[in-house]
Enzyme design. Structure first.
Site, PDB file in Angstrom:
ATOM      1  N   SER A 224       0.846  -1.202   0.000  1.00 37.91           N
ATOM      2  CA  SER A 224       0.000   0.000   0.000  1.00 37.91           C
ATOM      3  C   SER A 224       0.878   1.248   0.000  1.00 37.91           C
ATOM      4  O   SER A 224       0.583   2.241  -0.656  1.00 37.91           O
ATOM      5  CB  SER A 224      -0.916  -0.006   1.216  1.00 37.91           C
ATOM      6  OG  SER A 224      -0.179   0.283   2.382  1.00 37.91           O
ATOM      7  N   ARG A 228       0.756   3.160  -3.585  1.00 36.16           N
ATOM      8  CA  ARG A 228      -0.023   4.412  -3.495  1.00 36.16           C
ATOM      9  C   ARG A 228       0.758   5.556  -4.123  1.00 36.16           C
ATOM     10  O   ARG A 228       0.254   6.291  -4.960  1.00 36.16           O
ATOM     11  CB  ARG A 228      -0.338   4.744  -2.039  1.00 36.16           C
ATOM     12  CG  ARG A 228      -1.014   6.112  -1.910  1.00 36.16           C
ATOM     13  CD  ARG A 228      -1.271   6.521  -0.485  1.00 36.16           C
ATOM     14  NE  ARG A 228      -2.209   5.614   0.164  1.00 36.16           N
ATOM     15  CZ  ARG A 228      -1.882   4.708   1.068  1.00 36.16           C
ATOM     16  NH1 ARG A 228      -0.625   4.604   1.450  1.00 36.16           N
ATOM     17  NH2 ARG A 228      -2.771   3.926   1.615  1.00 36.16           N
ATOM     18  N   ASN A 232      -0.327   7.346  -7.707  1.00 33.84           N
ATOM     19  CA  ASN A 232      -0.654   8.772  -7.781  1.00 33.84           C
ATOM     20  C   ASN A 232       0.262   9.509  -8.740  1.00 33.84           C
ATOM     21  O   ASN A 232      -0.171  10.320  -9.552  1.00 33.84           O
ATOM     22  CB  ASN A 232      -0.555   9.392  -6.387  1.00 33.84           C
ATOM     23  CG  ASN A 232      -1.824   9.213  -5.598  1.00 33.84           C
ATOM     24  OD1 ASN A 232      -2.809   9.877  -5.857  1.00 33.84           O
ATOM     25  ND2 ASN A 232      -1.817   8.284  -4.670  1.00 33.84           N
TER      26      ASN A 232
END
Lengths: 294, 156
Positions: A224, A228, A232
């Site tokens: 994660s 992440r 992004n």
């Protein structure tokens, strides 16, 4: 026909922008783009095109990602070391003050979240925040500037935003993961095993179920963390590339593209700071959990 | 989106940078900031103390001033009293001295008056005798009548 040709050009443009400068080992017997076949024992070379990169597999290095990432890391170290040497109890001057503000901000974040005694956490958080921020900041440089300049110098591919490379983000996330495991074992000892096997159902019969759930939960943390940031930044970069492609779509698209570019860049100032902050905070939280015995 | 050696490279670089930061960046900056915080705290405490001291000093100054004024008033008062006593004493002494001088003068006058009277008597009696001698030269025996006149003077 013309439309199809143009579409191919745009997609080529995008793919070119998303390809790393890769140096790796081609397997023997591989037919290269210039016609020659790789000799016995393989061959280390800069990849040309997606099929060569695919053929290299794990034995390859994204030279651009690593160079920009390490370069920015050195800039971070040099800047902060410069300030560290000049820091004194006297009135701080402009730049020293700015750096001290960042350091104090990180220190407060760590103090808020992390309650055990560990001299590593705060410098780790500072490194992550500033380094990830600098890597993300490369996103604000117009997408064509550096690759086109380097193309003139003979460098075929160039991706200047290291945090859009999953190797970079996952590399940092795995670094954090190793620290998590290290502290879980050294701080909790056997308690760590107990935590993995006796939670959430505190009965020996549930050990396999518990183990499965806890290990999945544990492994989810670095993924994660790394994905992440990667997700992004990759999405943001992609939109910059699409806006850049829009400039080439005709004279009437110039103004909307410019407005989109401006808007997205301004929004991105927020995104890059936020992503660096989230990576840092999650690192502190995960390491704090590694220190807390249940 | 290929996972390759870059991952390992980044991991190593990450750990190296963190180690560098932990060793050479964080401690000096934090030390300087903590030292400065201490310095500022000390400075504020000193300022507090100084203002408190100032307040005390002002209070004391006011007290001292009031005391000094009171003392000065007392001194002036006693000086005035003393001056009044001195004047009174001087007045009394002067009166006494004046009386004494007057007395002395009176006594002198009295004495001189008596003397003059006596001289005058003697001269008057001599004159009377000489006059009478001249008048009575022929017939009156001077020695006989001198006794008489002497008696007369003594009766006077």
């Amino acid at each position: 026909m013309a439309a199809a040709g143009q579409e191919k050009t745009v997609s080529d443009y995008i793919v070119h922008h998303l390809t790393n400068l890769t140096y790796g080992k081609l397997p023997e017997g591989f037919h290269r783009h210039d016609g020659h076949t790789v000799a016995e024992g393989g061959e280390w070379a800069f990849a040309h095109g997606a099929d060569e990169i695919a053929a290299m597999g794990f034995n390859a290095v994204h030279v651009d990602s690593l160079a920009w990432s390490i370069g920015l890391g050195i800039i971070f170290c040099a800047l902060f070391r410069w300030v560290a040497v000049r820091a004194s109890a006297d009135t701080p001057s402009g730049f020293v003050n700015a750096i001290e503000m960042i350091v104090e901000f990180i220190d407060n974040q760590v103090k808020d979240t992390f309650h055990a005694q560990n001299k590593l956490i705060a410098p780790l958080a500072l490194t992550i925040f500033v380094w990830v921020f600098l890597m993300n900041l490369m996103d604000l440089i117009p997408v064509d500037v550096v690759p086109e300049l380097l193309l003139l110098a003979g460098v075929e591919y160039q991706k200047i935003v290291p945090s859009t490379d999953p190797n970079i983000t996952m590399g940092m996330a795995l670094g954090v993961f190793i620290l998590m495991l290290y502290y879980s074992i050294t701080v909790k000892g056997f308690g760590f095993v107990k935590e993995l096997t006796m939670n959430p159902f505190n009965h020996w019969a549930f050990i396999p179920v518990n183990l499965f759930m806890e290990v999945v939960g544990l492994l989810a943390k670095p993924f994660s963390l790394g994905l992440r940031l990667f997700g992004n930044m990759y999405a943001g970069e992609m939109i910059f590339i699409l806006i850049a492609a829009l400039f080439g779509a005709g004279i009437f698209w110039m103004l909307p593209a410019a407005l989109l570019q401006l808007g997205w860049a301004i929004f991105h100032i927020l995104v890059i700071t936020l992503q660096a902050f989230i990576f840092m905070v999650l690192t502190i939280v995960y390491l704090s959990m590694a220190h807390e015995d249940h | 989106m290929n996972i390759n050696l870059t991952l390992i490279g980044q991991m190593v670089a990450f750990l190296v940078f963190v180690a560098f930061c932990m060793r050479y960046v964080w401690p000096p900056i934090m030390a300087a900031m903590e030292e400065r915080q201490q310095k500022i705290a000390d400075g504020l405490a000193a300022a507090d103390r100084a203002s408190h001291d100032l307040e005390l000093a002002q209070k004391e100054a006011v007290d001292r001033l009031a005391e000094a004024k009171k003392e000065a008033a007392g001194i002036v008062d006693s000086a005035n009293k003393r001056a009044a006593t001195l004047i009174d004493e001087a007045k009394a002494a002067a009166v006494v001295e004046a009386d004494r001088v007057k007395e002395l003068a009176n006594a002198e006058v009295e004495r001189e008056k008596a003397q003059a009277k006596e001289q005058l008597m003697a001269q008057v009696s001599a004159l009377a005798i000489s006059g009478a001698e001249k008048v009575l030269a022929a017939e009156i025996d001077a020695d006989k009548h001198a006794n008489l006149l002497k008696q007369l003077v003594e009766e006077q």
